[in-house]
Design an enzyme around this catalytic site. Structure first.
Site, PDB file in Angstrom:
ATOM      1  N   ASP A  18       1.060  -1.438  -0.076  1.00 27.15           N
ATOM      2  CA  ASP A  18      -0.178   0.469  -0.377  1.00 27.15           C
ATOM      3  C   ASP A  18       1.260   1.047   0.172  1.00 27.15           C
ATOM      4  O   ASP A  18       2.142   1.321   0.781  1.00 27.15           O
ATOM      5  CB  ASP A  18      -0.797  -0.578   1.437  1.00 27.15           C
ATOM      6  CG  ASP A  18      -2.225   1.263   0.839  1.00 27.15           C
ATOM      7  OD1 ASP A  18      -2.532   1.186  -0.247  1.00 27.15           O
ATOM      8  OD2 ASP A  18      -2.867   1.083   2.194  1.00 27.15           O
ATOM      9  N   GLY A  19       0.308   2.446  -1.158  1.00 27.99           N
ATOM     10  CA  GLY A  19       0.864   3.412  -0.822  1.00 27.99           C
ATOM     11  C   GLY A  19       1.816   3.949  -1.480  1.00 27.99           C
ATOM     12  O   GLY A  19       2.048   5.506  -2.074  1.00 27.99           O
ATOM     13  N   ASN A  20       1.827   3.177  -3.020  1.00 27.55           N
ATOM     14  CA  ASN A  20       1.800   4.018  -4.301  1.00 27.55           C
ATOM     15  C   ASN A  20       1.595   5.232  -4.251  1.00 27.55           C
ATOM     16  O   ASN A  20       2.810   5.764  -4.461  1.00 27.55           O
ATOM     17  CB  ASN A  20       1.789   2.965  -5.258  1.00 27.55           C
ATOM     18  CG  ASN A  20       1.965   1.681  -4.754  1.00 27.55           C
ATOM     19  OD1 ASN A  20       3.349   1.157  -3.746  1.00 27.55           O
ATOM     20  ND2 ASN A  20       1.847   0.680  -5.920  1.00 27.55           N
ATOM     21  N   ARG A  22       0.663   7.289  -2.893  1.00 28.94           N
ATOM     22  CA  ARG A  22       0.790   8.624  -1.516  1.00 28.94           C
ATOM     23  C   ARG A  22       2.920   8.834  -2.393  1.00 28.94           C
ATOM     24  O   ARG A  22       2.985  10.248  -1.958  1.00 28.94           O
ATOM     25  CB  ARG A  22       0.209   8.148   0.076  1.00 28.94           C
ATOM     26  CG  ARG A  22      -0.650   9.483   0.237  1.00 28.94           C
ATOM     27  CD  ARG A  22      -1.359   8.220   1.356  1.00 28.94           C
ATOM     28  NE  ARG A  22      -1.342   6.627   0.746  1.00 28.94           N
ATOM     29  CZ  ARG A  22      -2.060   5.992   2.033  1.00 28.94           C
ATOM     30  NH1 ARG A  22      -1.796   5.861   3.453  1.00 28.94           N
ATOM     31  NH2 ARG A  22      -1.679   4.169   1.965  1.00 28.94           N
ATOM     32  N   HIS A  35       3.306   3.205  -8.793  1.00 22.44           N
ATOM     33  CA  HIS A  35       2.775   1.729  -9.585  1.00 22.44           C
ATOM     34  C   HIS A  35       3.863   1.234  -9.502  1.00 22.44           C
ATOM     35  O   HIS A  35       5.001   0.322  -9.335  1.00 22.44           O
ATOM     36  CB  HIS A  35       2.532   1.820 -10.134  1.00 22.44           C
ATOM     37  CG  HIS A  35       1.030   2.241  -9.325  1.00 22.44           C
ATOM     38  ND1 HIS A  35       0.237   1.711  -8.292  1.00 22.44           N
ATOM     39  CD2 HIS A  35      -0.164   3.222  -9.477  1.00 22.44           C
ATOM     40  CE1 HIS A  35      -0.749   2.481  -7.785  1.00 22.44           C
ATOM     41  NE2 HIS A  35      -0.900   2.840  -9.026  1.00 22.44           N
ATOM     42  N   LEU A 129      10.766 -20.831  -4.063  1.00 23.12           N
ATOM     43  CA  LEU A 129       9.769 -20.558  -3.322  1.00 23.12           C
ATOM     44  C   LEU A 129       8.527 -20.256  -4.337  1.00 23.12           C
ATOM     45  O   LEU A 129       8.858 -20.455  -5.464  1.00 23.12           O
ATOM     46  CB  LEU A 129      10.377 -18.579  -3.690  1.00 23.12           C
ATOM     47  CG  LEU A 129       9.527 -17.058  -3.376  1.00 23.12           C
ATOM     48  CD1 LEU A 129       9.477 -17.462  -2.002  1.00 23.12           C
ATOM     49  CD2 LEU A 129       9.861 -16.167  -3.194  1.00 23.12           C
ATOM     50  N   ARG A 186       1.281  -5.231   6.113  1.00 20.40           N
ATOM     51  CA  ARG A 186       1.194  -4.130   5.261  1.00 20.40           C
ATOM     52  C   ARG A 186       1.614  -2.312   5.011  1.00 20.40           C
ATOM     53  O   ARG A 186       2.112  -2.189   6.161  1.00 20.40           O
ATOM     54  CB  ARG A 186      -0.784  -3.212   5.286  1.00 20.40           C
ATOM     55  CG  ARG A 186      -1.063  -2.404   4.917  1.00 20.40           C
ATOM     56  CD  ARG A 186      -2.447  -2.790   5.650  1.00 20.40           C
ATOM     57  NE  ARG A 186      -3.460  -1.784   4.100  1.00 20.40           N
ATOM     58  CZ  ARG A 186      -4.437  -1.967   4.030  1.00 20.40           C
ATOM     59  NH1 ARG A 186      -5.454  -2.305   4.279  1.00 20.40           N
ATOM     60  NH2 ARG A 186      -4.697  -0.320   2.926  1.00 20.40           N
ATOM     61  N   LEU A 193      -7.129  -4.943   6.561  1.00 16.66           N
ATOM     62  CA  LEU A 193      -6.864  -6.238   5.848  1.00 16.66           C
ATOM     63  C   LEU A 193      -7.804  -5.776   4.352  1.00 16.66           C
ATOM     64  O   LEU A 193      -6.866  -6.475   3.350  1.00 16.66           O
ATOM     65  CB  LEU A 193      -7.844  -7.229   6.768  1.00 16.66           C
ATOM     66  CG  LEU A 193      -6.714  -8.606   7.438  1.00 16.66           C
ATOM     67  CD1 LEU A 193      -8.043  -9.682   7.869  1.00 16.66           C
ATOM     68  CD2 LEU A 193      -5.582  -9.366   6.671  1.00 16.66           C
ATOM     69  N   SER A 194      -8.554  -4.854   4.637  1.00 17.28           N
ATOM     70  CA  SER A 194      -9.354  -4.516   3.610  1.00 17.28           C
ATOM     71  C   SER A 194      -9.272  -5.809   2.035  1.00 17.28           C
ATOM     72  O   SER A 194      -9.434  -6.424   0.727  1.00 17.28           O
ATOM     73  CB  SER A 194      -7.942  -4.130   2.059  1.00 17.28           C
ATOM     74  OG  SER A 194      -8.200  -2.705   3.391  1.00 17.28           O
TER      75      SER A 194
HETATM   76  C1  FPP Z   1      -1.234   0.241  -3.515  1.00 20.29           C
HETATM   77  O1  FPP Z   1      -1.054   1.235  -3.563  1.00 20.29           O
HETATM   78  C2  FPP Z   1      -1.136  -0.481  -4.526  1.00 20.29           C
HETATM   79  C3  FPP Z   1      -1.490  -1.072  -5.341  1.00 20.29           C
HETATM   80  C4  FPP Z   1      -3.169  -0.863  -5.683  1.00 20.29           C
HETATM   81  C5  FPP Z   1      -0.869  -2.445  -6.769  1.00 20.29           C
HETATM   82  C6  FPP Z   1       0.296  -2.945  -6.037  1.00 20.29           C
HETATM   83  C7  FPP Z   1       0.757  -2.694  -8.075  1.00 20.29           C
HETATM   84  C8  FPP Z   1       2.222  -3.167  -8.073  1.00 20.29           C
HETATM   85  C9  FPP Z   1       2.765  -2.937  -7.175  1.00 20.29           C
HETATM   86  C10 FPP Z   1       2.775  -3.260  -9.507  1.00 20.29           C
HETATM   87  C11 FPP Z   1       2.369  -4.241  -9.754  1.00 20.29           C
HETATM   88  C12 FPP Z   1       2.513  -5.269  -9.223  1.00 20.29           C
HETATM   89  C13 FPP Z   1       3.399  -6.888  -9.584  1.00 20.29           C
HETATM   90  C14 FPP Z   1       3.012  -8.162  -8.915  1.00 20.29           C
HETATM   91  C15 FPP Z   1       4.236  -7.020 -10.375  1.00 20.29           C
HETATM   92  P1  FPP Z   1      -2.405   3.210  -3.764  1.00 20.29           P
HETATM   93  O2  FPP Z   1      -1.791   3.180  -4.977  1.00 20.29           O
HETATM   94  O3  FPP Z   1      -4.004   2.296  -2.667  1.00 20.29           O
HETATM   95  O4  FPP Z   1      -2.032   4.001  -2.350  1.00 20.29           O
HETATM   96  P2  FPP Z   1      -2.128   4.752  -1.980  1.00 20.29           P
HETATM   97  O5  FPP Z   1      -3.098   4.521  -0.452  1.00 20.29           O
HETATM   98  O6  FPP Z   1      -1.446   5.981  -1.128  1.00 20.29           O
HETATM   99  O7  FPP Z   1      -3.170   5.854  -2.465  1.00 20.29           O
END
Ligand code: FPP
Length: 247
Positions: A18-20, A22, A35, A129, A186, A193-194
């Site tokens: 989580d947090g991409n 932000r 992302h 793995l 997380r 847990l979402s």
């Molecule tokens: C949450 O951040 C992250 C996601 C919804 C997607 C996770 C995906 C990746 C890391 C890339 C693809 C995955 C693989 C396995 C190659 P958010 O967008 O909800 O962040 P925010 O809560 O800060 O807005």
């Protein structure tokens, strides 16, 4: 950094990445950049898990609720997963990593579905793995599908309602054959847990990490393993130490 040697090592670690968004916002960048950087953290984490001797690593890549995001972001996330499989499959295969996908496959576009099936097929006999990618995954949806499959067997007379046990339900989930997660991590400071592995998390330990997912690293991963090693898991019983002294 050398591999950790903890007294108690989780067999299965699951991560809510989580947090991409932000992370990107903090830097004045578009969410897509978060992302992208997130995929680099995925690579580092998969290597760190393999090096530590973890047997199962589950990553929550796309939830069944993520379709509610703007179309451009959904397209971007799909593209990143496709690129990850295309670019990294050979290397993962060479590292003896087995790929397994959980989530609803029915509603996926055929190009993505075929790629995911190819990744599973290519790596099916690998023994290091197991990388479980939760894609179009929602726990309630998974449980509903499992119930539907049991109900169909009852309708057809192959099963009686009284035969249903937790083991039978387990065997109908997408995670059939995969042990429950010992540790769920997380990132980003959120503590929920979402709709992720609700059934399987019955006795999981949780570690919440304040850092955003793109900043996740081998060091943070091993620090979470260290926290796990210090936990006293009782599974509804009493601690092994208390049992030994009879208190
Ligand atoms: C949450 O951040 C992250 C996601 C919804 C997607 C996770 C995906 C990746 C890391 C890339 C693809 C995955 C693989 C396995 C190659 P958010 O967008 O909800 O962040 P925010 O809560 O800060 O807005």
């Amino acid at each position: 950094m050398s591999e950790p040697a903890f007294l108690s090592m989780p067999e299965h670690v699951a991560i809510i990445m989580d947090g991409n968004g932000r992370w990107a916002k903090q830097r004045g960048l578009p969410r897509a950049m978060g992302h992208r950087k997130g995929v680099e953290a995925v690579r580092e984490t998969v290597r760190a898990a393999g090096d530590a001797g973890i047997k199962y690593l589950t990553l929550f890549a796309f939830s069944s609720e993520n379709w509610r995001r703007p179309e451009a972001e959904v397209t971007d996330l799909m593209g990143l997963l496709k690129a990850f499989i295309r670019r990294d499959l050979a290397e993962l295969h060479a590292q003896n990593v087995r790929i397994k996908i959980i989530g609803d496959r029915q509603s996926l576009r055929s190009d993505i579905l075929n790629l995911l099936l190819e990744a599973e097929e290519t790596t099916r006999d690998n023994t290091a793995l197991t990388l479980v990618i939760a894609f179009n995954y929602g726990s309630r949806d998974e449980i509903a599908r499992a119930m539907m499959s049991l109900a169909k067997d009852i309708e057809a007379g192959r099963l009686q309602a009284g035969d249903i046990t937790p083991e039978l339900i387990n065997a109908r989930l997408d995670t059939a054959g995969i042990p429950d997660p010992d540790l769920i991590i997380r990132t980003s400071g959120e503590e929920r847990l979402s709709n992720f592995l609700l059934w399987q998390a019955a006795y999981s330990e949780f570690v919440f990490v304040p850092e955003y997912w793109p900043d996740f690293s081998r060091e943070l991963f091993y620090a979470a393993l260290e926290k796990f090693a210090a936990r006293d898991r009782r599974f509804g019983g009493i601690s092994a130490q208390a049992a030994a002294v009879g208190s």
